[in-house]
Design an enzyme around this catalytic site. Sequence first.
Site, PDB file in Angstrom:
ATOM      1  N   GLN A  73       0.913  -1.139   0.000  1.00 19.69           N
ATOM      2  CA  GLN A  73       0.000   0.000   0.000  1.00 19.69           C
ATOM      3  C   GLN A  73       0.952   1.188   0.000  1.00 19.69           C
ATOM      4  OE1 GLN A  73      -1.828   3.108   0.390  1.00 19.69           O
ATOM      5  NE2 GLN A  73      -0.858   2.783   2.388  1.00 19.69           N
ATOM      6  N   TYR A 138       1.908   4.619   7.219  1.00 22.03           N
ATOM      7  CA  TYR A 138       2.724   4.080   6.119  1.00 22.03           C
ATOM      8  C   TYR A 138       4.186   3.991   6.538  1.00 22.03           C
ATOM      9  CZ  TYR A 138       5.331   4.180   1.685  1.00 22.03           C
ATOM     10  OH  TYR A 138       6.222   3.922   0.672  1.00 22.03           O
ATOM     11  N   VAL A 181       3.432  13.801  -7.451  1.00 25.42           N
ATOM     12  CA  VAL A 181       3.326  15.178  -7.927  1.00 25.42           C
ATOM     13  C   VAL A 181       3.917  15.337  -9.328  1.00 25.42           C
ATOM     14  CG1 VAL A 181       5.462  15.892  -6.742  1.00 25.42           C
ATOM     15  CG2 VAL A 181       3.736  17.606  -7.293  1.00 25.42           C
TER      16      VAL A 181
END
Length: 304
Positions: A73, A138, A181
């Site tokens: 993930q 995370y 980004v």
Amino acid sequence: MLVMVTGAAGFIGSHLVDRLLADGHEVVGVDDLSSGANVRPDVELWELDVADPALAERAAARRPEVVCHLAAQVSVRASVADPGHDARTNVLGTANVLEAVRAAGGRKVVFASSCAVYGVPDALPVPPDAELRPASPYAASKVSGEVYAQTYRALHGVDFTTLTLANVYGPRQTPEGEAGVVSIFTDALLDGRATQVYGDGTQTRDYVYVLDVVDAFARAVDERGGGRRLNVGTGLQTTDRELHTLVAAAAGAPDEPEFAPPRLGDLPAMAIDPGPTLGALGWAPRVSLPDGLAATVAWARERR
Ligand SMILES: NC(=O)c1ccc[n+]([C@@H]2O[C@H](COP(=O)([O-])OP(=O)(O)OC[C@H]3O[C@@H](n4cnc5c(N)ncnc54)[C@H](O)[C@@H]3O)[C@@H](O)[C@H]2O)c1
């Protein structure tokens, strides 16, 4: 040698499969295809959740010598929204992959960690022996994966190299990952849509090109770098505003971002020191940011 790549259909994993095959290795991929879509028809792929106990049985039969563990993930934001899902894939999944390596009699795991483990560091660029300060589920899950790898080395003699990746960009990347980004700016600027920079544009990141990253993995599959965490980044900080200028130049688009309020939880600055990785793996980044962005924009343009 036979190398297993988890996350083989993902952004970095698919480039790693290409590189390992080019180096003459045999590859078996593992991916549940939850986000990855880069499937090579000529490569054996097990469509499997890395947390599935069946992985160890299949690995024991196939006996890969090394496992590069990239399935994860990958979104910091998603980990904050649903830490249980993040932990299931990244903590339980990594423990299960290590169990598969052990069951296969494998020699080594090369683990994809993240510069997010350093949080807000004392100094930049961050050396690989800096204190770990995870600031998101995370990042915590990546620290956990590193500790599990150390544990399997101590307990079962399965070697590891942890590669702590900076913000990886390049062809095949998607907007979700840590260097998303680049993909977001690229797509918007090629489509002539408005772009947004959060905060005052002075937040920095360390952007490393995906083919440089897979070169580090390809080197770590042998004995080098055993038992170590190594940084895979450039050591250079690029501000969000500078990145926009570079992507706009590569896309031939106007460099006129809008400014939006800063996002809660975004780390202010990051760059990681690749110096010790040169000694351990003979690895240094080779592709400059303008060159890497030109290749990324060319790829995005071609698939339109
Ligand atoms: N891209 C970056 O900038 C960056 C930075 C630091 C670390 N990393 C790490 O590198 C690795 C690869 O990242 P990426 O950018 O290629 O991401 P990605 O999302 O493109 O690839 C991840 C792959 O894992 C697969 N996957 C997800 N959950 C799975 C599960 N439970 N079982 C099996 N497969 C599963 C997905 O389908 C996908 O193909 C990840 O471990 C990520 O945390 C990436």
